[in-house]
Design an enzyme around this catalytic site. Sequence first.
Site, PDB file in Angstrom:
ATOM      1  N   TYR A  17     -16.609  71.886  53.038  1.00 41.99           N
ATOM      2  CA  TYR A  17     -17.285  71.207  51.929  1.00 41.99           C
ATOM      3  C   TYR A  17     -18.796  71.423  51.899  1.00 41.99           C
ATOM      4  CZ  TYR A  17     -12.834  68.747  51.709  1.00 41.99           C
ATOM      5  OH  TYR A  17     -11.502  68.446  51.616  1.00 41.99           O
ATOM      6  N   HIS A  22     -20.436  68.272  45.607  1.00 36.43           N
ATOM      7  CA  HIS A  22     -20.385  66.876  46.057  1.00 36.43           C
ATOM      8  C   HIS A  22     -21.326  66.632  47.241  1.00 36.43           C
ATOM      9  CE1 HIS A  22     -18.399  63.374  44.716  1.00 36.43           C
ATOM     10  NE2 HIS A  22     -17.314  63.370  45.467  1.00 36.43           N
ATOM     11  N   PHE A  68     -15.495  60.769  55.166  1.00 35.01           N
ATOM     12  CA  PHE A  68     -15.328  61.408  53.866  1.00 35.01           C
ATOM     13  C   PHE A  68     -16.010  60.552  52.812  1.00 35.01           C
ATOM     14  CE2 PHE A  68     -12.317  63.950  56.177  1.00 35.01           C
ATOM     15  CZ  PHE A  68     -12.551  65.206  55.627  1.00 35.01           C
ATOM     16  N   ASN A  70     -15.323  58.958  50.112  1.00 32.36           N
ATOM     17  CA  ASN A  70     -14.814  57.660  49.662  1.00 32.36           C
ATOM     18  C   ASN A  70     -14.953  56.555  50.708  1.00 32.36           C
ATOM     19  OD1 ASN A  70     -12.847  58.857  51.253  1.00 32.36           O
ATOM     20  ND2 ASN A  70     -11.145  57.987  50.107  1.00 32.36           N
ATOM     21  N   ASN A 116     -17.082  57.997  44.061  1.00 36.35           N
ATOM     22  CA  ASN A 116     -16.442  57.236  45.141  1.00 36.35           C
ATOM     23  C   ASN A 116     -17.382  56.881  46.286  1.00 36.35           C
ATOM     24  OD1 ASN A 116     -13.936  56.970  43.923  1.00 36.35           O
ATOM     25  ND2 ASN A 116     -13.272  58.979  44.629  1.00 36.35           N
TER      26      ASN A 116
END
EC number: 3.1.1.29
Length: 194
Positions: A17, A22, A68, A70, A116
Amino acid sequence: MSEIKLIVGLGNPGDKYADTRHNAGEWLVERLARRFNFNLKDEAKFFGKTARAVIGGEEVRFLIPTTFMNLSGKAVGALATFYRIKPEEILVIHDELDLPPGVAKIKQGGGHGGHNGLKDTIAQLANNKNFYRLRIGIGHPGDKNLVSAYVLSKPSPIDRSAIDKALDEAASCMEILLKDGITKATNRLNGFKA
């Protein structure tokens, strides 16, 4: 004295990621670490990588959650509780679908807008939405059904270049924020477009 005591860069952990949209919040904190020569260290009790630095004569803490996205509020809540940092003294840096690449804006309060990381941060701060946000524009894919795949993919080279210019300007504004206050930093950053 700076109003901001904690600067948080949101993202997802791991190489998979690292270069995705994000992670724009994490990109800015990493840039600040290089610019102001501080090292982020893993701290299990804060569920993230943290650092303390003195910038412009002001002490500030930095956090990149290693949960993560969220669950990132867990890290923010743990550090804020431990150091008795109020929501109004926190700046959360995150990717923003509603701003184009090359734009970054500071605001205080508001909802989570479907993000989130913000949603969990609000929940972990006892539903207090009054923290500051630095929103890094990443653009929108045009269809809400494409959002999840879009934020978890890499920006095009043209978009990444525009995002990088906004990150550079935002990094300069963080120094202004700590030395001269959030209003001055907001006025400068909110007028910028790459």
